[in-house]
Design an enzyme around this catalytic site. Structure first.
Site, PDB file in Angstrom:
ATOM      1  CG  HIS A  48      -2.197   0.715   0.964  1.00 32.05           C
ATOM      2  ND1 HIS A  48      -2.625   1.352  -0.125  1.00 32.05           N
ATOM      3  CD2 HIS A  48      -3.331   0.623   1.755  1.00 32.05           C
ATOM      4  CE1 HIS A  48      -3.716   1.880  -0.298  1.00 32.05           C
ATOM      5  NE2 HIS A  48      -4.199   1.341   0.938  1.00 32.05           N
TER       6      HIS A  48
ATOM      7  CG  ASP B 252      -3.000   4.886  -4.867  1.00 32.26           C
ATOM      8  OD1 ASP B 252      -2.290   4.986  -3.760  1.00 32.26           O
ATOM      9  OD2 ASP B 252      -2.893   5.810  -5.574  1.00 32.26           O
TER      10      ASP B 252
END
Length: 433
Positions: A404, A408
């Site tokens: 992450h 995204d």
């Protein structure tokens, strides 16, 4: 007699050290030239160290689990003649500290010889000092598996009371359990254990070495440095399974049988072509993302020694059958322990599958320093609504994890949805452009 010193050889490019994972010899063993002395591991590849000479093992320079620098002496062998020694002076080495089991083995013959030879009786004071305190006088529990000593009357009384004599410390001669011991056992409020359901108190210590230690280090590194996000989506693979069955039924004899993995590999190649940020390595120390044009797919495989990740290089240049053949070849090499360092490194994205044991959903750990991993769960027949009625469909979940820090959530979802679309309409996998 001379002495030949064996040093840890260079076992791979750029490798400065290796972990000792197995000894095949001990001090006092006679070995022949080319006999395997030890095995070391580096980068998940195990290398055997052979003996270059005939002789007797006189020194072992490391214990299992030790990390040994390349060029360090690991074995000394006594050989015929006056061969010069290349090792450090003997005074600087500590064989007794390095190989306790071997030292114990070498002392056993001497002990047996001592038993055969009459010796002068030791002074009574010295004998008393060396004599251990009998367990019988201490009332300590006996070692697990040792049969308790007791009279028939004591055994009958214990059986009628439902007491397992193995749990009762004996204070009589030679550790014999007495009536008083039974009374004391009951008075202490000890739990009554029915025979066959006794408590077990043994603890087995297992040193984490070799591949298992590498796996532990790799998983700890991935979880501590990567911000994982996991996305789970269900996929209707009914059409894919029908196509797979037809292709397997008509395949040439020399071709590998198709599983679902080659289809997923080809779908993955198409998906990362549209989202190249998923086929990447993140150097978080330098803060640089390396996007790769070639798709090198790691295939997490369970082996007798533990988890390994052989790599299918340039999946973008392989067709369905070639992917299947390469997966089979690498899986066999990994399970046999013959996979090379080159075959176990260089992946840019990984697929993990537990086959029929895949469960409903998983949370795969990313293969650091990659940024994505695709997990395959088991196929199950579930009722699905087609607009007018429920129909049986073959359903499978994809459980995929992403870094992450650089991927995204939206991009992760787009990637998984693209895989879903390709697998649900498998003809699209073979459409170019």
């Amino acid at each position: 007699m001379g002495e030949h010193v064996i040093k840890l050889p260079d076992v791979g490019e750029g490798v400065a050290e290796a972990e000792l994972v197995e000894w095949h010899v001990k001090i006092g063993d006679l070995v022949r030239e080319d006999a395997v002395l030890a095995a070391v591991m580096t980068d998940k590849a195990t290398v055997e160290i052979p003996s270059p000479v005939d002789g007797e093992i006189v020194w072992l320079g490391a214990e299992i689990g030790d990390t040994v620098p390349v060029g360090s002496p690991i074995v000394r062998i006594k050989v015929a003649g006056d061969a010069p020694s290349t090792a450090e002076p003997a005074a600087e080495s500590k064989p007794e500290a390095k190989a306790p089991e071997a030292a114990k083995a070498s002392s056993e013959p001497a002990k047996k010889e001592e038993e055969k030879t009459p010796t002068t009786p030791k002074p009574a004071a010295a004998t008393a000092a060396l004599k251990p305190v009998p367990r019988a006088t201490t009332g300590l529990p006996r070692p697990e598996g040792e049969r308790p000593l007791a009279s028939p009357a004591v055994r009958l009384r214990a059986r009628e009371a439902g007491i397992d004599l193995r749990q009762v410390p004996g204070t009589g001669p030679a550790g014999r359990v007495t009536h008083e011991d039974l009374d004391a056992f009951a008075a202490r409020g000890a739990a009554v254990v029915v025979a066959g359901l006794q408590e077990k108190t043994g603890v087995e210590e297992i040193k984490v070495i070799g591949l298992r230690r590498r796996i532990a280090e790799k998983m700890a590194l991935a979880k501590s440095r990567i911000a994982h996000i996991t996305y789970v989506e269900e996929v209707d693979v009914t059409a894919l399974e029908e196509l797979r069955a037809k292709l397997n039924a008509s395949k040439k004899p020399d071709r590998a049988k198709l599983t679902i993995l080659p289809f997923l590999m080809r779908a993955l190649v198409k998906a990362v072509a549209e989202q190249p940020q998923l086929n990447a390595i993140y150097d978080d120390d330098a803060g640089i993302i390396h996007r790769h044009a070639g798709v090198h797919i790691g295939m997490a495989a369970q082996t007798p020694g533990g988890l390994m990740v052989p790599v299918v290089k340039h999946a973008e240049a392989r067709d369905l059958w070639d992917c299947a053949a390469e997966v089979n070849r690498l899986a066999d090499a990994a399970k046999a322990g013959t996979a090379t360092r080159e075959e176990l490194t260089g992946s840019t994205i990984t697929i993990t599958s537990l086959g029929a044991m895949g469960g409903v959903a998983t949370t795969p750990v990313i293969n650091h320093p990659e940024v994505a991993i695709v997990g395959v769960n088991k196929i199950m027949i579930r009722p699905m609504w087609d607009g007018t009625q429920f129909v049986p469909r073959k359903m499978m979940n994809l459980s995929s994890s992403f870094d992450h820090r650089v991927i995204d959530g939206w991009d992760a979802a787009v990637f998984v949805q693209r895989l879903k679309a390709l697998l649900e309409a498998p003809a699209m996998i073979f459409v170019e452009g």
